[in-house]
Design an enzyme around this catalytic site. Structure first.
Site, short mmCIF file in Angstrom:
data_model
loop_
_atom_site.label_atom_id
_atom_site.label_comp_id
_atom_site.label_asym_id
_atom_site.label_seq_id
_atom_site.Cartn_x
_atom_site.Cartn_y
_atom_site.Cartn_z
N SER A 82 0.74 -1.04 0.05
CA SER A 82 -0.28 0.30 0.20
C SER A 82 0.88 1.55 -0.12
O SER A 82 0.24 2.33 -0.42
CB SER A 82 -0.94 -0.20 1.29
OG SER A 82 0.13 0.01 2.68
N ASP A 247 -5.17 7.86 9.36
CA ASP A 247 -5.69 6.86 10.01
C ASP A 247 -4.36 6.42 10.60
O ASP A 247 -4.03 5.91 11.90
CB ASP A 247 -5.57 5.77 8.89
CG ASP A 247 -3.94 5.42 7.67
OD1 ASP A 247 -2.53 6.15 8.12
OD2 ASP A 247 -3.96 4.80 7.00
N HIS A 250 -0.75 5.24 7.64
CA HIS A 250 0.09 5.96 6.25
C HIS A 250 0.72 6.87 6.17
O HIS A 250 0.25 7.85 6.92
CB HIS A 250 -0.84 5.70 4.94
CG HIS A 250 -1.42 3.84 5.06
ND1 HIS A 250 -1.99 3.34 4.98
CD2 HIS A 250 -0.75 2.83 4.43
CE1 HIS A 250 -2.47 1.87 5.15
NE2 HIS A 250 -1.53 1.53 4.87
#
Length: 347
Positions: A82, A247, A250
């Site tokens: 990611s 969040d 990240h």
């Protein structure tokens, strides 16, 4: 220095095991990793937004340069988890792929076509599939590929030797296809805000151990690495509100920009486009070192490049960074969804 030498010995053992198909977890063992996994699960309950699908940034960057030359566009492949996909931001222009495509176009003064096949939640065992996707593109292998992988291998207890072997196999396939490769090694997981002491130490130790071993495996196949300790490292620890995304897991847009500026010089150097010479500058703490020692030192300092020289030596570089222009894709390319990545969390 003793810690660096210890990490070099562990990384060397992991890389050797990877070369012969071995496994193993490393110094911290099953208990340490089990504790880390428990803490990460708790962390994921306290953060939000990690399941959002990253924005697709595939396309052509720097199209204005096409009017100045008859040379074909450069092709940039992006693979990994990611972090490579750009999870945590909302605009394609904020993803690391778009940032690096735009920066590469500005340095090369050529258009750059970006194809990103990274998958949120991916571990190193997904790289074989991703490499196949990149190599199946019209025109074959890209000119250069960037791989960012490793965090999910740590949190999911993938034996480091297996992780390194899978990454090395992916690099080998790309290199055999004529593609230059830059690997952003495992980021420092010890700076994720919801992970508390003493497990921050465990997370940091495991991730840096893997990063050093990744470097040894990658350099053996003629590719370059850049330590991504910076990505979740000291700058993020000092400025979490600016460099972590909503969040707290990240990177934010500013965080990805910081990482992209660290990777861009190595990306350009891999194509012979960076103005710095390919030799060490001692006043910048650079040198030609045994590859395991170079790998261990790089794992301790984000943004450090390790480049293969003559076996068993490697060049440790701290390249000067350059501001990256704001990405503005002017032509769309075939866009791909992230498929089974929807709903996954983790780097």
């Amino acid at each position: 220095m003793p810690m660096t030498m210890s990490r070099a010995r562990v990384a060397r053992r992991i890389a050797a095991a990877a070369a012969v198909g071995g496994g193993g977890i490393g110094l911290l063992g099953v208990a340490g990793v089990g504790l880390l996994l428990t803490e990460v699960r708790l962390a994921r309950r306290t953060v939000g937004g990690a399941s959002a699908v990253p924005p697709s940034a595939d396309g052509r960057y720097g199209s204005a340069f096409a009017h100045r030359t008859d040379r074909p566009p450069l092709r940039l492949g992006f693979l990994g988890d990611s972090t490579a996909a750009g999870q945590g931001v909302h605009r394609p222009s904020q993803t690391p792929g778009a940032l690096l495509a735009s920066g590469l176009a500005a340095v090369a003064e050529l258009p750059v076509d970006l194809r990103n096949v990274a998958l949120p939640g991916a571990r190193s065992d997904d790289l074989d599939r991703q490499v196949s996707l990149v190599l199946a593109e019209p025109g074959g292998a890209p000119d250069v590929a960037v791989i960012m992988i490793g965090a999910n291998d740590v949190t999911h207890r993938v034996p480091p030797a297996r992780s390194v072997r899978l990454l090395s196999d992916a690099v080998r396939r790309l290199r055999e296809a004529g593609c230059a490769v830059v690997v952003g090694t495992c980021p420092d997981l010890g700076t994720i805000e919801p992970v508390y002491q003493p497990l921050r130490w465990v997370a940091r130790r495991l991730s840096r151990q893997l990063a050093a071993a990744q470097t040894i495996g990658v350099v053996a196949h003629g590719a370059r690495t850049v330590s991504l300790g910076d990505l979740l490292g000291p700058e993020f620890e000092a400025h979490p509100r600016e460099l972590f995304g909503p969040d707290n897991y990240h990177p934010s847009a500013e965080g990805y920009a910081t990482a992209a500026m660290a990777v861009l010089p190595t990306l350009c150097a891999a194509l012979g486009l960076w103005p710095e010479e390919e030799h060490p500058e001692p006043h910048r703490r650079e040198g030609i070192l045994p590859v395991a020692e170079a790998a261990a030192q790089a794992a301790d300092e984000g943004g450090t490049e390790v480049t293969p020289t003559r076996t068993p030596w490697a060049l440790l570089k701290h390249r000067r960074r350059r501001q990256i222009p704001t990405p503005e894709p002017t032509e769309s390319a075939v866009r791909t969804s992230h498929g089974d990545g929807v709903g996954r969390s983790g780097p």
